[in-house]
Design an enzyme around this catalytic site. Structure first.
Site, PDB file in Angstrom:
ATOM      1  N   LYS A 204      52.426  48.758  35.678  1.00 51.91           N
ATOM      2  CA  LYS A 204      52.623  50.208  35.742  1.00 51.91           C
ATOM      3  C   LYS A 204      53.302  50.595  37.057  1.00 51.91           C
ATOM      4  CE  LYS A 204      49.989  54.531  35.632  1.00 51.91           C
ATOM      5  NZ  LYS A 204      48.713  55.180  35.384  1.00 51.91           N
ATOM      6  N   GLU A 210      50.015  40.072  42.465  1.00 54.36           N
ATOM      7  CA  GLU A 210      49.817  38.926  41.558  1.00 54.36           C
ATOM      8  C   GLU A 210      50.962  38.868  40.545  1.00 54.36           C
ATOM      9  OE1 GLU A 210      47.649  41.266  42.303  1.00 54.36           O
ATOM     10  OE2 GLU A 210      45.604  40.485  42.528  1.00 54.36           O
ATOM     11  N   GLY A 265      45.904  52.534  33.443  1.00 53.25           N
ATOM     12  CA  GLY A 265      46.151  51.111  33.163  1.00 53.25           C
ATOM     13  C   GLY A 265      45.250  50.566  32.067  1.00 53.25           C
ATOM     14  N   ARG A 266      43.961  50.806  32.185  1.00 55.32           N
ATOM     15  CA  ARG A 266      43.015  50.230  31.210  1.00 55.32           C
ATOM     16  C   ARG A 266      43.045  50.955  29.864  1.00 55.32           C
ATOM     17  NH1 ARG A 266      40.911  52.349  35.604  1.00 55.32           N
ATOM     18  NH2 ARG A 266      39.444  54.089  35.570  1.00 55.32           N
ATOM     19  N   GLU A 351      35.295  49.741  35.374  1.00 62.08           N
ATOM     20  CA  GLU A 351      36.274  50.358  36.270  1.00 62.08           C
ATOM     21  C   GLU A 351      36.228  51.884  36.116  1.00 62.08           C
ATOM     22  OE1 GLU A 351      40.262  48.481  38.023  1.00 62.08           O
ATOM     23  OE2 GLU A 351      40.505  49.149  35.960  1.00 62.08           O
ATOM     24  N   HIS A 382      23.674  30.108  21.827  1.00 54.87           N
ATOM     25  CA  HIS A 382      23.409  28.745  22.305  1.00 54.87           C
ATOM     26  C   HIS A 382      23.511  28.671  23.814  1.00 54.87           C
ATOM     27  CE1 HIS A 382      23.448  27.010  18.211  1.00 54.87           C
ATOM     28  NE2 HIS A 382      24.169  28.089  17.978  1.00 54.87           N
ATOM     29  N   LYS A 510      42.321  45.108  48.141  1.00 51.99           N
ATOM     30  CA  LYS A 510      43.774  44.869  48.146  1.00 51.99           C
ATOM     31  C   LYS A 510      44.325  44.958  49.561  1.00 51.99           C
ATOM     32  CE  LYS A 510      44.996  46.991  43.714  1.00 51.99           C
ATOM     33  NZ  LYS A 510      45.735  48.084  43.122  1.00 51.99           N
TER      34      LYS A 510
END
Ligand code: G6Q
Length: 546
Positions: A204, A210, A265-266, A351, A382, A510
């Protein structure tokens, strides 16, 4: 204003006192009809919420609380494009990305719908050209593999949907690279033919370290393999809101697909960030995904609270977090293709609602978002379900099961369904000492051994859950399911009076990372605490040695 100021909050506190002493098994014995009353359905999703530690009285008080907190007003503010995200001074309009009607949604005097649809048409046309082999790589070959380079909201949503709908995929193979740990990219590239690989750089802001590091390395790999800088034009596209940054990176504006600051973003998989989904499945399937989400939006906007799935899930969650003290929430999808759903929801919920100040900046005097976690339910059985059944903490669970999906083997289905239903029943009822005694006696165990075994084999029960049964795992239903959880998170934020749409909490790390990276490269920088300084020194020495 804090929700704790409302009379309904105080009422719920009083009700919680008595619910702490009740066991769900007795509640069911006294009122078996709750199983028929405490269900609701919408868009092919059937919610059974009868196995929760609450009754109509609690539900009424929760609905009262939602009214006191003006859930309806806040919901309209979001849907109609008001600047609901106060701290970033932005509208919140992921719902506009999937709206099916032409009713205008105006932001800053401009109807956003024509922009949304025009950009989607561009995305579909591009996806189609890749899927049909029209779009060729630099050396004239068709594209067989697409690598989405993005992180957080620019990764989790499209990745989760591509996995969920993989049995329907009929386009190029999709790969997702998010981690700046170089092995993520190098292990992915190892399997790919550069001449037939397309990179989608999804960011965005187009400032995310990254993503940019991975994109630069991918670009270097491509240019080296194809022997020409000009190859980039046929092998790189971008999805972003930052046109200048994209072109500065070397991706042509024609190869950029845009979205807007009012898409968080999410919440962005419905925008051009969904390009990997369009590439894998085509525009028609993406349309179905949007239509399912839009139907859930309408349901959320119009259905009365007592039949409204997002409102019910949200309020039940508030009850656990604020009144019964259960601060963790497990998502247990039983379909394997939903395996990334918990990771997506984890970001969406944590978030959005991991906040400790109200919308006006005043500190909260109540708990907010729970810890959300999960894996496919049957694998969890399990692994960590032991803690759910006999551990010292109570973790409310959402069991999610779609009853049909392409590629499902019919002979396996009863096992899958039985396990899902068995777990919620076991958590709710538990197993008493008397039941263990009867069972072990029937197996012929000696009385002495039975008494030793009992404490270990008793299940306390009284562990609440929701069950969501979906008729089929189609794009339409998946869209509805995702919108359901988006709105559930919204409901909780509205009650807690927090801003679900910013994420300032990710910023400090950050800032520090960029400074520490400088230090690791041998440059001057800030001094940190003794522990961090020692770690920097140790890591710098190791890096130098490599
Ligand atoms: C989501 C967050 C965050 C964001 C990533 C990637 O709501 O803001 O997860 O999506 O940090 O950001 P970019 O898309 O800007 O690279």
């Amino acid at each position: 204003m804090s929700p704790t100021q409302h009379a309904s909050w105080q009422r719920l506190r009083a009700l919680a006192e008595s619910w702490r002493k009740l066991h769900l098994r007795q509640v069911f014995e006294r009122d078996p009809d709750r199983a028929t009353r405490m269900t609701a359905s919408a868009v092919g999703i059937h919610l059974d919420y009868a196995k929760n530690s609450l009754d109509q009285e609690v539900l009424d008080a929760l609905i009262e609380l939602a009214k006191d907190c003006d859930l309806a007003g806040q919901r309209e503010a979001m849907f109609t494009g008001q600047r609901y995200n106060l701290t970033e001074n932005r509208a919140v309009l992921h719902t506009a990305l999937r709206q099916q009607t032409d009713a205008p949604i105006v932001v800053d005097g401009d109807n956003v719908l024509p922009h949304v649809r025009a950009e989607r048409t561009r995305c579909y046309a591009f996806a189609e050209s890749v899927r049909t082999g029209h779009w060729r790589g630099h050396s004239g070959q068709t594209i067989t593999d697409v690598v989405n380079i993005g992180i957080g909201g620019s990764d989790l949503g499209p990745l989760m949907v591509c996995e969920a709908l993989a049995p329907l995929a009929d386009g190029p193979r999709l790969h997702f690279v998010s981690n700046v740990d170089g092995t993520h990219l190098s292990q992915t590239l190892k399997r790919l033919d550069p001449a037939r690989t397309l990179f989608v750089v999804a960011s965005k802001t187009f400032t995310t370290i990254e993503t940019l590091s991975n994109a630069r390395s991918a670009r270097a790999w491509l240019v080296e393999a194809l022997g020409s800088e000009s190859a980039v034009a046929r092998h790189f596209v971008a999805v972003s809101t930052a046109r200048e940054k994209v072109t500065a990176f070397g991706i042509d504006a024609h190869s950029m697909f845009g979205f807007w600051d009012w898409v968080g973003g999410r919440y962005s998989l419905w925008s051009a960030i969904g390009l990997p989904i369009m590439l894998a499945l085509g525009g028609a399937r993406f349309d179905e995904l949007l239509a399912g989400a839009a139907e859930m939006d309408e349901h959320f906007r119009a259905a009365p609270a007592e039949r409204n799935l997002p409102v019910l899930l949200g309020l039940i969650g508030v009850w656990y977090v604020n009144f019964l003290g259960h601060s963790s929430h497990l998502l247990a999808p039983y379909n394997n293709t939903l395996r990334r759903l918990p990771a997506w929801l984890q970001q969406l919920d944590m978030e959005s609602n991991g906040k400790t100040v109200h919308r006006d900046g005043s500190p909260v005097d109540h708990a907010t978002g729970p810890i959300v976690w999960g894996e496919p339910g049957i694998n969890g059985q399990h692994a960590y379900f032991q803690l759910l059944h006999q551990g010292s903490q109570i973790v409310p669970v959402d069991f999610i099961l779609a009853l049909s999906q392409r590629g499902q083997l019919d002979s396996h289905l009863p096992t899958l369904v039985a396990n899902c239903l068995a777990q919620s029943a076991a958590m709710m009822r538990g197993k008493t000492a008397e039941e263990v005694r009867t069972e072990l006696t029937a197996r012929g165990m000696s009385a002495g051994d039975i008494e030793t075994a009992i404490p270990h084999r008793v299940f306390p029960g009284n562990r609440p859950s929701n069950t969501l049964l979906i008729d089929a795992l189609s794009p339409h239903r998946l869209g509805a399911l995702l919108a359901l959880y988006e709105h559930k998170v919204f409901v909780q934020a509205a009650v807690w009076n927090i801003n679900a749409f910013d994420q300032w909490g990710v910023e400090l790390g950050k800032q520090l990372a960029s400074d520490i990276e400088n230090r690791l490269k041998g440059n001057e920088g800030k001094q940190y605490d003794a522990s961090t300084e020692a770690l920097i020194a140790l890591a710098a020495a190791q890096i130098e040695r490599h």
